[in-house]
Design an enzyme around this catalytic site. Structure first.
Site, PDB file in Angstrom:
ATOM      1  CG  LEU A  81       1.984   4.905   4.986  1.00  0.00           C
ATOM      2  CD1 LEU A  81       1.402   5.058   6.372  1.00  0.00           C
ATOM      3  CD2 LEU A  81       3.187   5.814   4.814  1.00  0.00           C
ATOM      4  N   GLY A  82       3.479   0.760   2.987  1.00  0.00           N
ATOM      5  CA  GLY A  82       4.339  -0.391   3.213  1.00  0.00           C
ATOM      6  C   GLY A  82       3.839  -1.695   2.644  1.00  0.00           C
ATOM      7  CD1 TRP A  83       7.348  -3.772   0.374  1.00  0.00           C
ATOM      8  CD2 TRP A  83       5.895  -5.180  -0.568  1.00  0.00           C
ATOM      9  NE1 TRP A  83       7.614  -3.804  -0.971  1.00  0.00           N
ATOM     10  CE2 TRP A  83       6.736  -4.664  -1.575  1.00  0.00           C
ATOM     11  CE3 TRP A  83       4.888  -6.081  -0.927  1.00  0.00           C
ATOM     12  CZ2 TRP A  83       6.618  -5.022  -2.910  1.00  0.00           C
ATOM     13  CZ3 TRP A  83       4.756  -6.446  -2.262  1.00  0.00           C
ATOM     14  CH2 TRP A  83       5.614  -5.920  -3.238  1.00  0.00           C
TER      15      TRP A  83
ATOM     16  N   GLY B 209       0.823  -1.195   0.000  1.00  0.00           N
ATOM     17  CA  GLY B 209       0.000   0.000   0.000  1.00  0.00           C
ATOM     18  C   GLY B 209       0.851   1.237   0.000  1.00  0.00           C
TER      19      GLY B 209
ATOM     20  CG  ASP C 263      -5.248   6.286   1.827  1.00  0.00           C
ATOM     21  OD1 ASP C 263      -5.806   6.869   0.873  1.00  0.00           O
ATOM     22  OD2 ASP C 263      -4.407   5.395   1.678  1.00  0.00           O
TER      23      ASP C 263
ATOM     24  CE  LYS D 267       0.427   0.005   6.387  1.00  0.00           C
ATOM     25  NZ  LYS D 267       1.504   0.919   6.760  1.00  0.00           N
TER      26      LYS D 267
END
Length: 743
Positions: A156-158, A154, A282, A179
């Site tokens: 901000l991160g895997w 996403g 978000d 995450k």
């Protein structure tokens, strides 16, 4: 209670597992008292009658529940997915989604037929980028979480799937999600992750993914500790995945009722966050998972405190409100993301992140919006460019969204779905019922604006208003006396001022009422009640065009309220635009059979258009329990007093079934027999072709039989006449209509 495992500082949660080591509480341990609630209720703001919000909080049942759809619609059950099948076999970030986290310029793009680099430095600003997962199958994080592989990525991160080894040893597999960060060198992203650790573990709501832990693991390349959030695994489908599946099947979009039902489930979760001074920031279909009979918000990476004006803001183009770039995120910007998501799910929204990044397509270009006006108004308010014009809380939007959902469902199957309004009283009285009135109570059949003004529902009094107590003590029904009392109240407030406006309108002092409304507009330009009373005043003054403008504004603010649609329909009808009024009357009547005025309005317009069957159909829908059932049946009788023998006989049958007093029965009998006599004499049928043996109200359907019936009815009416002259006139009418006889 404290965990009994030696050296563990954790405590057992309501689910019976330790929040630190993850082990299940032994049977010998004292059980944690099982409360009716395992999660706090959204501490959302209470919506006052003005549409403004005031803080409230409390606790109530918050345990997981099945049965999505707000009790109005059954949503399809989405089976849980086997975690092992959810892992990506070849985790990659598509080139079209590779951007520098610092300058937002494209990076890692292919050139001359060669694929782009997944790691490197931004050619624009020199910042390092990496789109390679840092964890692989078999890695163990914090000596506890065994990684199976990457699930997705996403902003901000895997996101990785892992097995909690602490639980797997003694109980069963417990799947969790880790995450991390797409780019471990990004300071803003790292700060956001640290921020999450502080308060996200305290979030406990059945529709929000549960954060279990926050751990660190060294980066395999740099050795620098990287933070990972540990959250529950939700093995369903995201709303985006469900939309894509429908498109693959050729459906293109989700049914509107399902979309609204999903919105009704999501908004309380956002309200829960807002009540704790948190913003989701978000929201989008990707971040909502439907698993079995439950909906959950996932990916809390962008959540931030309302008063946080320092940390980086994350959002998604096409969903993020335009005001975020200028003033930062807010409750209103969260509301905006919900509106955008509803739009994306419900119709083919081409260009939603480019051409229409902060607007909607023209309503005429989208069949769904052209058909569902209330839904269009719900979207329009939720994504208004001015944050102050949007819904001011998740609960406020949810209330209107549910109203729109009821309307949409009732429009499909015709089944009413009435609900008690928090904004309006019921109708003070039905208006436009003249077609069903008989005798002394009879009124004009045409709709008169002044009658509408005195009958429409009223805004509910805001019980939190300082003047609410004083208003409850008012007992006079004389408008002039009320004006006198309200001009010198013990406490001045918005509710007192609005009650004074209403009293002035009822007293006929419309100029003073207008002046008071102007003052209220200055105090709060977004109070829909001011427009409501402007509409009432305009109707009282015989200006339906101005009333239409005012009620249209109220409908825009409260798209889920049948009362707003009813008022607008009446004003529109008074202007002569019966086609537009009919649509609104129809939607009101389908949803709530308590709005009798809508039934009569719909019947009145249909009858004028020659749709007798449609007229009778709606009048027959007025329930037997209604005090206006007889009135509706009388109107149905009169609607059939034309055309042909079949209609006349059907009307006669209705009249015979009605339980009326003798006087009203006689009055309607005269109307019925005169219509039948006009039909007989107007057809010029030879005597041998007249119906044989057919009767109307006990009289043969012949000229002679009908005349005898009329004579008897006139004489019955004469017995009840109170005025001598009127009695004589009725007897004269009886003698005049009586056929010639030898005696």
């Amino acid at each position: 209670m404290r965990c009994v495992r030696p050296g563990c500082p954790g405590s057992y949660g309501a689910d019976g597992y330790c929040d630190e080591c993850g082990r299940k509480a032994p049977a010998s341990a004292t059980a944690v008292p099982k409360q009716a609630s395992t999660a706090t209720t959204p501490s959302v703001a209470t919506v006052s009658a003005s549409g403004r919000t005031t803080p409230s909080s409390g606790r109530s049942r918050g345990s997981s529940r099945g049965g999505l759809g707000a009790g109005l619609i059954d949503l399809p059950r989405v089976p849980l997915r086997d975690p092992a099948t959810a892992v990506m076999t070849d985790p990659k970030v598509s080139e079209s989604r590779r951007f520098c986290v610092k300058c937002e310029e494209p990076v890692g793009r292919g050139k001359d037929g060669k694929p782009g680099r997944v790691e490197g430095f931004c050619p624009n600003c020199g910042h390092a980028f990496s789109f390679v997962p840092r964890l692989g199958s078999g890695d163990v994080v914090n000596d506890r979480y065994e990684v199976l592989g990457a699930l997705a990525y996403g902003g901000l991160g895997w996101i990785y799937l892992a097995r909690d080894r602490n639980l797997a040893d003694s109980v069963s597999d417990r799947w969790v999600v880790l995450k991390g960060l797409i780019n471990t060198g990004d300071a803003d992203a790292m700060a956001a992750a640290v921020t999450e650790r502080r308060y996200l573990v305290e979030i406990d709501h059945p529709s929000i993914v549960k954060i279990h832990d926050f751990v660190q693991h060294p980066d395999p390349k740099t050795g620098v500790p990287v933070g990972y959030i540990v959250m529950e695994y939700v093995g369903g489908q995201s709303l985006r995945d469900m939309l894509m599946a429908r498109r693959a099947e050729g459906a293109r979009v989700m049914p509107l009722a399902e979309v609204l039902a999903y919105g009704a489930e999501v908004l309380p979760a956002l309200g829960y966050l807002h009540g704790r001074d948190l913003l989701y920031c978000d929201f989008k279909p990707d971040n909502v998972i439907h698993a079995e009979e439950q909906l959950k918000l996932i990916d809390l990476g962008a959540v931030r405190r309302i008063d946080d004006d320092v940390s980086a803001v994350y959002g998604t183009p096409g969903y993020q409100a335009p005001d975020v770039a200028e003033v930062g995120p807010s409750i209103a910007s969260d509301i905006y993301t919900v509106g955008r998501s509803l739009a994306v799910l419900s119709f083919e929204f081409r260009g939603f992140s480019t051409t229409y990044a902060s607007s909607l397509p023209e309503r005429a270009d989208i069949p769904l919006l052209a058909q569902e006006e209330s839904y269009y108004r719900l979207l329009r308010r939720s994504i208004h460019r001015d944050p102050a014009r949007r819904f001011q809380s998740a609960s406020e939007m949810s209330e209107q969204l549910l109203g729109v959902l009821r309307e949409v469902l009732s429009a499909v199957d015709g089944a009413p779905r009435a609900a008690l309004s928090r904004q309006f009283t019921p109708e003070r009285r039905a208006f436009g019922t003249g077609a069903g009135e008989v005798g002394a109570a009879a009124v004009a059949a045409d709709l008169r604006p002044a009658d509408v003004a005195g009958a429409l529902p009223l805004p509910q009094v805001d019980v939190l208003d300082p003047g609410a107590g004083f208003l409850a003590t008012l007992s006079s029904t004389d408008p002039a006396e009320l004006v006198r009392q309200l001009e010198a109240p013990p406490v001045r407030s918005t509710e007192v001022s609005l009650r004074l406006v209403r009293a002035r309108i009822e007293a006929g002092d419309l100029d003073a009422a207008g002046t008071d409304l102007d003052a209220l507009t200055v105090a709060d330009p977004f109070d829909w009640r001011v427009d409501w009373y402007r509409g009432i005043a305009a109707l009282a003054a015989g200006r339906p065009g101005d009333a239409r403008v005012a009620f249209d504004a109220v409908y825009g603010e409260l798209p889920g309220e049948p009362a707003a649609r009813l008022a607008l329909a009446a004003a529109i009808e008074c202007t002569g635009d019966t086609a537009a009024a009919e649509k609104l009357y129809d939607r009101v009547w389908r949803v709530d059979r308590g709005f009798i005025s809508a039934a009569f309005g719909l019947a009145r317009i249909r009858l004028a258009a020659g749709d007798r069957d449609g007229t009778l159909a709606v009048l027959d829908q007025v329930p037997d329990s209604s005090s206006h059932h007889i009135t509706a049946q009388v109107a149905a009788v009169r609607a059939s007093l034309v055309a042909d023998q079949h209609s006349l006989l059907a009307a006669a049958g209705r009249l015979e079934r009605l339980v009326l007093d003798v006087e009203r029965q006689a009055l309607l009998t005269v109307e019925m027999l005169k219509a039948a006599l006009d039909w007989i004499t107007g057809t010029h049928l030879p005597a041998h072709r007249l119906p044989d043996g057919v009767q109307v109200l006990g009289h043969p359907l012949t000229e002679r039989g009908l005349r005898f019936g009329l004579e008897r009815a006139y004489r019955t009416m004469a017995q009840f006449a109170r005025d001598p002259d009127h009695k004589i006139a009725l007897v004269d009418q009886a003698n005049a209509v009586r056929p010639r006889t030898l005696t």
